[in-house]
Design a protein around this motif. Structure first.
Motif, short mmCIF file in Angstrom:
data_model
loop_
_atom_site.label_atom_id
_atom_site.label_comp_id
_atom_site.label_asym_id
_atom_site.label_seq_id
_atom_site.Cartn_x
_atom_site.Cartn_y
_atom_site.Cartn_z
N SER A 223 34.16 34.52 24.11
CA SER A 223 32.96 35.33 24.32
C SER A 223 32.43 35.92 23.01
O SER A 223 33.18 36.44 22.19
CB SER A 223 33.31 36.47 25.28
OG SER A 223 32.26 37.37 25.34
N TYR B 169 32.14 39.57 34.87
CA TYR B 169 33.40 39.14 35.50
C TYR B 169 33.82 40.14 36.58
O TYR B 169 34.14 39.75 37.72
CB TYR B 169 34.51 39.01 34.44
CG TYR B 169 35.84 38.60 35.04
CD1 TYR B 169 36.18 37.26 35.17
CD2 TYR B 169 36.73 39.56 35.53
CE1 TYR B 169 37.37 36.88 35.76
CE2 TYR B 169 37.92 39.19 36.14
CZ TYR B 169 38.25 37.84 36.24
OH TYR B 169 39.43 37.48 36.84
N MET C 140 40.04 36.75 28.14
CA MET C 140 38.71 36.83 27.49
C MET C 140 38.93 37.07 26.00
O MET C 140 39.48 38.10 25.60
CB MET C 140 37.89 37.96 28.11
CG MET C 140 37.74 37.75 29.61
SD MET C 140 36.75 39.03 30.37
CE MET C 140 35.23 38.20 30.50
N ASP D 196 30.14 40.11 29.20
CA ASP D 196 30.90 39.10 29.95
C ASP D 196 31.94 39.76 30.85
O ASP D 196 32.18 39.31 31.98
CB ASP D 196 31.57 38.09 29.01
CG ASP D 196 30.53 37.21 28.32
OD1 ASP D 196 29.36 37.22 28.76
OD2 ASP D 196 30.88 36.53 27.35
N ASN E 99 31.85 40.12 39.74
CA ASN E 99 32.09 38.96 40.61
C ASN E 99 33.48 38.93 41.22
O ASN E 99 33.85 37.95 41.87
CB ASN E 99 31.86 37.66 39.82
CG ASN E 99 30.38 37.47 39.55
OD1 ASN E 99 29.56 37.67 40.43
ND2 ASN E 99 30.05 37.14 38.32
N HIS E 100 34.28 39.93 40.95
CA HIS E 100 35.65 39.97 41.50
C HIS E 100 35.87 41.31 42.19
O HIS E 100 35.56 42.36 41.62
CB HIS E 100 36.69 39.78 40.39
CG HIS E 100 36.68 38.39 39.84
ND1 HIS E 100 35.74 37.95 38.93
CD2 HIS E 100 37.48 37.32 40.10
CE1 HIS E 100 35.97 36.67 38.65
NE2 HIS E 100 37.02 36.26 39.34
N ALA F 257 42.44 35.82 34.17
CA ALA F 257 41.54 35.31 33.13
C ALA F 257 41.98 35.87 31.78
O ALA F 257 42.64 36.91 31.71
CB ALA F 257 40.11 35.74 33.42
#
Ligand code: NAD
Ligand SMILES: O=C(O)C(=O)C[C@@H](O)[C@H](O)[C@H](O)COP(=O)(O)O
Ligand code: ZN
Length: 344
Positions: free
Chosen positions: A7, A17, A150, A13, A20-21, A148
């Motif tokens: 990123s 993230y 990053m 970002d 969306n979670h 994840a």
């Protein structure tokens, strides 16, 4: 395997993230340095009401005592199994924060945001989590993947030069064990001025390729441990002393000793040994240690995780760019390699 996101806009970002979670609560684990230097770069993009825990920076705090404090914080904050943890820091934060998350209530999800070169190129990939125990490196731990990873170079701006160099040792290792061309492109002189983005992406791709083939280190993954049987022994032995070594500095010593052993045991040529020595000595210089310390350092190698029973198993180079594993090395041969290093 975890998703790895490179990123240039880490705060945005991360925000998308998280949007969306779903999670019940968000916890951020930092050490005292990354709390000051890295958290401000993402803080405004975290949802309000997140909880944060900071532990004292450094390898000496990578232990069960700190884990107990982290587990207590999670308990006090009433984290349930839908909580999400962000580990914001170097390899110590990632290994220990991940271990605490993976064991709390038998496991909550976690995201790694590695902030040192070392953790970006190596520690945050592959799911090895854990802490040191009674003088042995990473002695207590588990394999568990973050949701994840990053990675952003922006964090490297505040990283001290010796920490950058420590990460460079793992980069050199990646070239030595898996890609001779990559090793050939790495600089000794002017090593601190490089295209880090390219290096991080290349190293991560090498590490991922190996880990994907053998996630739990039953075979091939042992090559990622080149330099570590002896390197970890140095790191542990001098942990609390004025000769304290960073992880990568210790691995650089380990890679020289283990390259010497590679000439004896796995067919590395003497000319390639000299190339490796020059690279590592030019970047790291020579570490001075008393000859009287050698027996105790050698003894620490007996607890290496690659060993089977009393057999000491090493991962050794057959040539630059190729590494094999399960070479049985005797205690006398380890002594010889230490004397070889001292006499360089
Ligand atoms: N799990 C794995 O696969 C793996 C791989 C390699 C190493 N490791 C482990 O990782 C650890 C070493 O990692 P490390 O070198 O990142 O150590 P670290 O986490 O201790 O970080 C090094 C130092 O840099 C500071 N720091 C971190 N980010 C910073 C930033 N952006 N700016 C300024 N200072 C910053 C930290 O506070 C610390 O003082 C060791 O414990 C090693 O065993 C694990
Ligand atoms: O990912 C691996 O596998 C490695 O061996 C990478 C090493 O750089 C790292 O230091 C790792 O933590 C060492 O693991 P250990 O099993 O020897 O404790
Ligand atoms: Zn390492």
């Amino acid at each position: 395997m975890e998703s790895i996101i490179f990123s240039n806009t880490i705060a945005e970002d991360l925000k998308s993230y998280l949007a969306n979670h779903s999670f019940s609560k968000l916890g951020v684990i930092t050490d005292t340095n990354t709390e000051k230097l890295c958290l401000p770069l993402i803080k405004d993009n975290l949802p309000g009401g997140f909880s944060q825990y900071s532990f004292p920076a450094g390898e000496t705090h990578k232990n069960l005592e700190t884990c107990t404090a982290i587990w207590q914080w999670m308990t006090d904050e009433a984290f349930d199994r839908k909580a999400l943890i962000i580990n914001l820091g170097g390899g110590v934060t990632g290994d220990m924060g991940g271990f605490c998350a993976a064991t709390y209530k038998r496991g909550v999800r976690f995201v790694n945001i590695p902030t040192t070169l070392l953790s970006q190129v190596d520690a945050s990939v592959g799911g090895k989590l854990g802490v040191d125990f009674n003088g042995f490196k990473n002695h207590i731990g588990v394999f568990a993947e973050p949701e994840a990873v990053m990675i952003s170079e922006v964090f490297l701006k505040t990283l001290p030069k010796e920490e950058l160099r420590s990460g460079y040792a793992e980069v050199i290792k990646h070239g030595l064990i898996r890609n001779a061309n990559y090793f050939g492109c790495l600089k000794a002189e002017g090593w601190e001025k490089q295209n880090w983005r390219e290096i991080i992406e290349k190293s991560v791709s090498i590490k991922k390729e190996v880990v994907q083939k053998d996630p739990k280190e039953s075979g091939l993954r042992k090559i990622l441990n080149f330099g570590h049987t002896i390197g970890h022994a140095f790191e542990s032995y001098y942990l609390d002393s004025d000769r304290h070594l960073l992880h990568g500095e210790a691995i650089a010593i380990g890679m020289i000793c283990e390259s010497y052993l590679s000439v004896k045991k796995s067919g590395l040529s003497k000319s390639e040994l000299e190339i490796i020595n020059k690279m590592l000595m030019d970047v790291f210089g020579k570490f001075d240690f008393p000859v009287e310390d050698i027996p105790a350092i050698v003894a620490l190698c007996s607890q290496d995780k690659k060993n089977e029973g009393k057999t000491l198993n090493f991962s050794l180079l057959t040539q630059i760019g190729k590494c094999e594993y399960n070479f049985n090395v005797t205690v006398e041969e380890i002594f010889d390699s230490f004397h070889y290093y001292r006499d360089l």
